[in-house]
Design a protein around this motif. Structure first.
Motif, PDB file in Angstrom:
ATOM      1  N   ALA A 110      -0.513 -11.127   9.019  1.00  0.00           N
ATOM      2  CA  ALA A 110       0.508 -10.863   7.995  1.00  0.00           C
ATOM      3  C   ALA A 110       1.857 -11.443   8.413  1.00  0.00           C
TER       4      ALA A 110
ATOM      5  N   ASP B 157      -4.311  -6.086  10.742  1.00  0.00           N
ATOM      6  CA  ASP B 157      -3.873  -7.188   9.879  1.00  0.00           C
ATOM      7  C   ASP B 157      -2.483  -7.702  10.255  1.00  0.00           C
TER       8      ASP B 157
ATOM      9  N   ARG C 186      -1.407  -9.509   0.186  1.00  0.00           N
ATOM     10  CA  ARG C 186      -2.479 -10.516   0.145  1.00  0.00           C
ATOM     11  C   ARG C 186      -2.785 -10.860  -1.305  1.00  0.00           C
TER      12      ARG C 186
ATOM     13  N   ILE D  84       5.849  -0.527  11.761  1.00  0.00           N
ATOM     14  CA  ILE D  84       5.574   0.882  11.416  1.00  0.00           C
ATOM     15  C   ILE D  84       4.132   1.265  11.720  1.00  0.00           C
ATOM     16  N   THR D  85       3.373   0.340  12.317  1.00  0.00           N
ATOM     17  CA  THR D  85       1.927   0.536  12.395  1.00  0.00           C
ATOM     18  C   THR D  85       1.522   1.578  13.437  1.00  0.00           C
ATOM     19  N   ASN D  86       0.371   2.145  13.233  1.00  0.00           N
ATOM     20  CA  ASN D  86      -0.302   2.974  14.238  1.00  0.00           C
ATOM     21  C   ASN D  86      -1.706   2.415  14.419  1.00  0.00           C
TER      22      ASN D  86
ATOM     23  N   GLY E 293       0.824  -1.209   0.000  1.00  0.00           N
ATOM     24  CA  GLY E 293       0.000   0.000   0.000  1.00  0.00           C
ATOM     25  C   GLY E 293       0.857   1.257   0.000  1.00  0.00           C
ATOM     26  N   ASN E 294       0.346   2.308   0.646  1.00  0.00           N
ATOM     27  CA  ASN E 294       1.036   3.609   0.641  1.00  0.00           C
ATOM     28  C   ASN E 294       2.446   3.506   1.202  1.00  0.00           C
ATOM     29  N   MET E 295       2.584   2.927   2.376  1.00  0.00           N
ATOM     30  CA  MET E 295       3.903   2.825   3.015  1.00  0.00           C
ATOM     31  C   MET E 295       4.754   1.742   2.353  1.00  0.00           C
TER      32      MET E 295
ATOM     33  N   LYS F  62      -0.947  -6.954  -6.599  1.00  0.00           N
ATOM     34  CA  LYS F  62      -0.604  -5.628  -6.062  1.00  0.00           C
ATOM     35  C   LYS F  62       0.893  -5.532  -5.784  1.00  0.00           C
TER      36      LYS F  62
ATOM     37  N   ASN G 183       6.892   4.944  12.164  1.00  0.00           N
ATOM     38  CA  ASN G 183       5.451   5.166  12.342  1.00  0.00           C
ATOM     39  C   ASN G 183       5.099   6.647  12.357  1.00  0.00           C
TER      40      ASN G 183
ATOM     41  N   THR H 217       1.432  -3.221   7.021  1.00  0.00           N
ATOM     42  CA  THR H 217      -0.020  -3.442   6.944  1.00  0.00           C
ATOM     43  C   THR H 217      -0.690  -2.610   8.023  1.00  0.00           C
ATOM     44  N   GLY H 218      -2.000  -2.561   7.977  1.00  0.00           N
ATOM     45  CA  GLY H 218      -2.733  -1.972   9.088  1.00  0.00           C
ATOM     46  C   GLY H 218      -2.480  -2.774  10.354  1.00  0.00           C
TER      47      GLY H 218
ATOM     48  N   VAL I 120       6.523   8.748  10.213  1.00  0.00           N
ATOM     49  CA  VAL I 120       6.857   9.259   8.873  1.00  0.00           C
ATOM     50  C   VAL I 120       5.642   9.065   7.972  1.00  0.00           C
ATOM     51  N   LEU I 121       5.092  10.137   7.467  1.00  0.00           N
ATOM     52  CA  LEU I 121       3.925  10.032   6.589  1.00  0.00           C
ATOM     53  C   LEU I 121       4.322   9.386   5.264  1.00  0.00           C
ATOM     54  N   ALA I 122       3.374   8.672   4.664  1.00  0.00           N
ATOM     55  CA  ALA I 122       3.657   7.955   3.417  1.00  0.00           C
ATOM     56  C   ALA I 122       4.157   8.899   2.321  1.00  0.00           C
TER      57      ALA I 122
END
Ligand SMILES: NC(=O)c1ccc[n+]([C@@H]2O[C@H](COP(=O)([O-])OP(=O)(O)OC[C@H]3O[C@@H](n4cnc5c(N)ncnc54)[C@H](OP(=O)(O)O)[C@@H]3O)[C@@H](O)[C@H]2O)c1
Length: 209
Positions: free
Chosen positions: A73, A69, A31, A88-90, A9-11, A35, A125, A65-66, A127-129
């Protein structure tokens, strides 16, 4: 280094871009393998891989991942015994303006419990994407800091080296328990970016040391 990125995804895509540009050997899994393939195909030194046993032979696994997840994962990529895992999750609420856990635990600590034997390090975590994708230098000339928290000094040294190899400054933020502080900092960063409307070319910094 050999790096596995879980999540495209974004990150995840930002890590694939920056790490491959820095000469690391990057594998990305998702998944939906399509992708991962779509991301990996854009960059040299990057390839898409199936999840099964994907952690084998990797120096570092980045969990992108979120939070919800994360456990599944990590379980999908095989043994993580002794492996450096970057969390890196929040643990964000659905509206991204709050955290679902904190104070007495953190996403990082819960992830460490879900992956026993892994050397979990909280980093990136805050650092914005968009910052990850654009690179560590902001328009005002400042260099974005990655705060690194974990209970293994060698694992933290590996993650600091990886972050610095793609241009970030690093700050040792102590043990993994300090993810309880770092995750709310990310929440404040998201507020500044989206809630207060300052945009996404921003990052938290610490002054004086
Ligand atoms: N976005 C930011 O600015 C930012 C900044 C700092 C930290 N973070 C944190 O970084 C994490 C990722 O954020 P993001 O913005 O990149 O989210 P995202 O764009 O939604 O990407 C997450 C990716 O993880 C994939 N995924 C979910 N379960 C998986 C599994 N079992 N195996 C492999 N891949 C799996 C998802 O796949 P599907 O497409 O199939 O759902 C999705 O592509 C989150 O925990 C977030 O809190 C985000």
């Amino acid at each position: 280094m050999k790096v596995l990125v879980i999540g495209a995804g974004n990150m995840g895509s930002g890590f694939v871009k920056q790490l491959s540009a820095a000469g690391h050997s990057v594998s990305v899994t998702a998944r939906d393998i399509a992708k991962a393939t779509a991301v990996a195909s854009q960059f040299a030194n990057a390839k898409a891989v199936a999840a099964s046993n994907a952690a084998e032979g990797q120096d570092v696994v980045i969990l992108a991942t979120g939070y919800g997840d994360a456990a599944a994962a990590l379980q999908s990529v095989g043994s993580l015994q002794g492996k450096v895992v970057v969390d890196i999750t929040n643990p964000l609420t659905a509206d991204y303006m709050g955290l679902t856990i904190g104070h007495s635990t953190s996403a990082a600590e819960e992830i460490a419990k879900a992956a026993p034997g892994a050397l979990v390090v909280k980093a990136f975590n805050t650092v914005l994407a968009q910052v990850l994708a654009q690179g560590a230098s902001l328009a005002d000339g400042s260099k974005v800091t990655v705060f690194v928290a974990g209970d293994s000094d060698t694992a933290k040294a590996t993650v600091k080296s990886l972050a610095e190899s793609i241009g970030f400054a690093t700050k040792d933020a102590g043990g993994l328990k300090n993810a309880r502080y770092l995750e709310p900092v990310a929440g404040l960063n998201i507020y500044f970016a989206y809630g207060a409307g300052h945009g996404t070319a921003i990052a938290p910094a610490w002054q004086g040391f």
